[in-house]
Motif scaffolding. Structure first.
Motif, PDB file in Angstrom:
ATOM      1  N   ASP A 114      -1.178 -11.357   5.779  1.00 33.14           N
ATOM      2  CA  ASP A 114      -1.799 -12.148   4.713  1.00 33.14           C
ATOM      3  C   ASP A 114      -0.958 -12.088   3.437  1.00 33.14           C
ATOM      4  OD1 ASP A 114      -4.197 -13.608   3.565  1.00 33.14           O
ATOM      5  OD2 ASP A 114      -4.169 -11.850   2.266  1.00 33.14           O
ATOM      6  N   SER A 115      -0.478 -10.893   3.094  1.00 34.97           N
ATOM      7  CA  SER A 115       0.361 -10.737   1.908  1.00 34.97           C
ATOM      8  C   SER A 115       1.663 -11.515   2.055  1.00 34.97           C
ATOM      9  CB  SER A 115       0.661  -9.249   1.682  1.00 34.97           C
ATOM     10  OG  SER A 115       1.563  -9.066   0.612  1.00 34.97           O
ATOM     11  N   ALA A 116       2.251 -11.467   3.251  1.00 34.95           N
ATOM     12  CA  ALA A 116       3.507 -12.178   3.495  1.00 34.95           C
ATOM     13  C   ALA A 116       3.327 -13.685   3.341  1.00 34.95           C
ATOM     14  CB  ALA A 116       4.027 -11.844   4.891  1.00 34.95           C
ATOM     15  N   LEU A 119       3.119 -14.616  -0.297  1.00 37.52           N
ATOM     16  CA  LEU A 119       4.427 -14.572  -0.952  1.00 37.52           C
ATOM     17  C   LEU A 119       5.250 -15.806  -0.600  1.00 37.52           C
ATOM     18  CD1 LEU A 119       5.410 -10.819  -0.483  1.00 37.52           C
ATOM     19  CD2 LEU A 119       5.182 -11.995  -2.674  1.00 37.52           C
ATOM     20  N   ILE A 120       5.235 -16.164   0.677  1.00 34.62           N
ATOM     21  CA  ILE A 120       6.025 -17.308   1.127  1.00 34.62           C
ATOM     22  C   ILE A 120       5.516 -18.606   0.509  1.00 34.62           C
ATOM     23  CG2 ILE A 120       6.632 -18.685   3.159  1.00 34.62           C
ATOM     24  CD1 ILE A 120       6.544 -16.022   4.756  1.00 34.62           C
ATOM     25  N   SER A 121       4.190 -18.721   0.381  1.00 38.89           N
ATOM     26  CA  SER A 121       3.608 -19.942  -0.184  1.00 38.89           C
ATOM     27  C   SER A 121       3.737 -19.997  -1.699  1.00 38.89           C
ATOM     28  CB  SER A 121       2.129 -20.036   0.201  1.00 38.89           C
ATOM     29  OG  SER A 121       1.372 -19.028  -0.455  1.00 38.89           O
ATOM     30  N   ALA A 126      -0.519 -14.290  -5.992  1.00 37.01           N
ATOM     31  CA  ALA A 126       0.027 -13.306  -5.060  1.00 37.01           C
ATOM     32  C   ALA A 126       0.637 -12.153  -5.846  1.00 37.01           C
ATOM     33  CB  ALA A 126       1.082 -13.948  -4.169  1.00 37.01           C
ATOM     34  N   GLU A 127       0.206 -10.936  -5.536  1.00 26.34           N
ATOM     35  CA  GLU A 127       0.716  -9.773  -6.239  1.00 26.34           C
ATOM     36  C   GLU A 127       2.158  -9.506  -5.830  1.00 26.34           C
ATOM     37  OE1 GLU A 127      -1.766  -6.406  -5.763  1.00 26.34           O
ATOM     38  OE2 GLU A 127      -3.566  -7.390  -6.534  1.00 26.34           O
ATOM     39  N   VAL A 128       2.981  -9.177  -6.813  1.00 24.75           N
ATOM     40  CA  VAL A 128       4.380  -8.848  -6.548  1.00 24.75           C
ATOM     41  C   VAL A 128       4.533  -7.349  -6.753  1.00 24.75           C
ATOM     42  CG1 VAL A 128       6.770  -9.275  -7.167  1.00 24.75           C
ATOM     43  CG2 VAL A 128       5.097 -11.119  -7.348  1.00 24.75           C
ATOM     44  N   ALA A 163       9.208 -13.388   3.915  1.00 26.53           N
ATOM     45  CA  ALA A 163       8.430 -12.756   2.845  1.00 26.53           C
ATOM     46  C   ALA A 163       9.303 -11.834   1.999  1.00 26.53           C
ATOM     47  CB  ALA A 163       7.261 -11.979   3.438  1.00 26.53           C
ATOM     48  N   LEU A 164      10.202 -11.089   2.637  1.00 25.75           N
ATOM     49  CA  LEU A 164      11.094 -10.205   1.889  1.00 25.75           C
ATOM     50  C   LEU A 164      12.035 -11.009   0.998  1.00 25.75           C
ATOM     51  CD1 LEU A 164      11.868  -7.594   4.684  1.00 25.75           C
ATOM     52  CD2 LEU A 164      10.835  -7.072   2.457  1.00 25.75           C
TER      53      LEU A 164
END
Length: 247
Positions: A114-116, A119-121, A126-128, A163-164
């Motif tokens: 979900d986090s990935a 980030l991608i979207s 989204a928390e960084v 995501a990375l």
């Protein structure tokens, strides 16, 4: 008649949540204490967690014991479910011919995926967090050789790398250079031949003023690309490093 999926829940004070870790290694804990399970029970939980939705018993049995007959596979599944013991009803939800993880089982894979995706979207909320690097860099059950995991690992690998890269970009844009480098290194480690990951890592080094590190990373990539594919880095990446050398 369509079966109704319903889970009987105990009283609130009796509910005990579980934490299931699949990234890096299998680990199941209840209130911080490790929960020992037989290997086949761990395989069932892992399959249900990765699939993330109700599964037919026959599908679970065939996937986990595909080298035997269907009756034997079903017998293996029944035996495995029985061996989980009294914790079974808190770990699994079972309805007719389907089973899935109980709602009180928290899975690291679900949280990281979900986090990935956020980030991608580039979701604004989204928390960084640089701490995400460790989780995004972890592989799905790397010590397991189950055949069904191959496609799942590849799907997760693609998601992790994207995501990375997104995390590296956002950390760099926020002036968090050292953390951006860490995210870039994790992306490169996940896919060393991926030029977009190499480009972001080199850019992160340059943003910190580390021309030597950028040049060194470029040379590592150039040699790796040639040794494996007999290809050279793109003109765009080569120009980036060349410009830095003459800057």
């Amino acid at each position: 008649m369509t079966a109704q999926f319903r889970v009987e829940r105990p009283d609130a004070e009796q509910v005990e949540s579980f934490d299931l870790r699949l990234l890096g290694a299998f680990d199941l804990r209840a209130s911080g204490q490790m929960v020992p399970l037989p290997l086949n029970a761990r395989r069932v939980l892992a399959l249900l967690a990765v699939r993330g939705r109700p599964q037919m018993r026959s599908s679970v049995a065939y996937t986990l014991w595909m080298d035997t007959t269907q009756p034997r596979a079903m017998a293996n599944l029944r035996s495995t479910l029985w061996k989980i013991g009294p914790q079974r009803d808190r770990l699994l939800a079972i309805c007719d011919e389907s089973l899935w993880l109980a709602p009180d089982v928290r899975v690291d894979l679900i949280r990281v995926v979900d986090s990935a995706k956020r980030l991608i979207s580039r979701a604004p909320d989204a928390e960084v967090d640089a701490a995400d690097v460790d989780e995004l860099a972890a592989e799905l059950l790397p010590d397991w050789d189950d055949e069904w995991l191959r496609d799942e690992r590849e799907r997760l690998r693609q998601l992790r790398v994207h995501a990375l890269e997104a995390l590296c970009t956002r950390l760099g844009s926020g002036g968090r250079g050292a953390e951006a480098v860490c995210a870039g290194q994790a992306a490169v480690a996940a896919e060393p031949l991926r030029e977009s990951a190499q480009h972001l890592l080199i850019t992160a080094h340059l943003a910190e003023g580390n021309v030597y590190e950028a040049r060194r990373q470029y040379e590592i990539y150039r040699q790796l690309l040639w040794d494996n594919l007999q290809l050279r880095p793109s003109p765009h990446l080569s120009e980036l490093v060349s410009s830095a050398n003459h800057g």
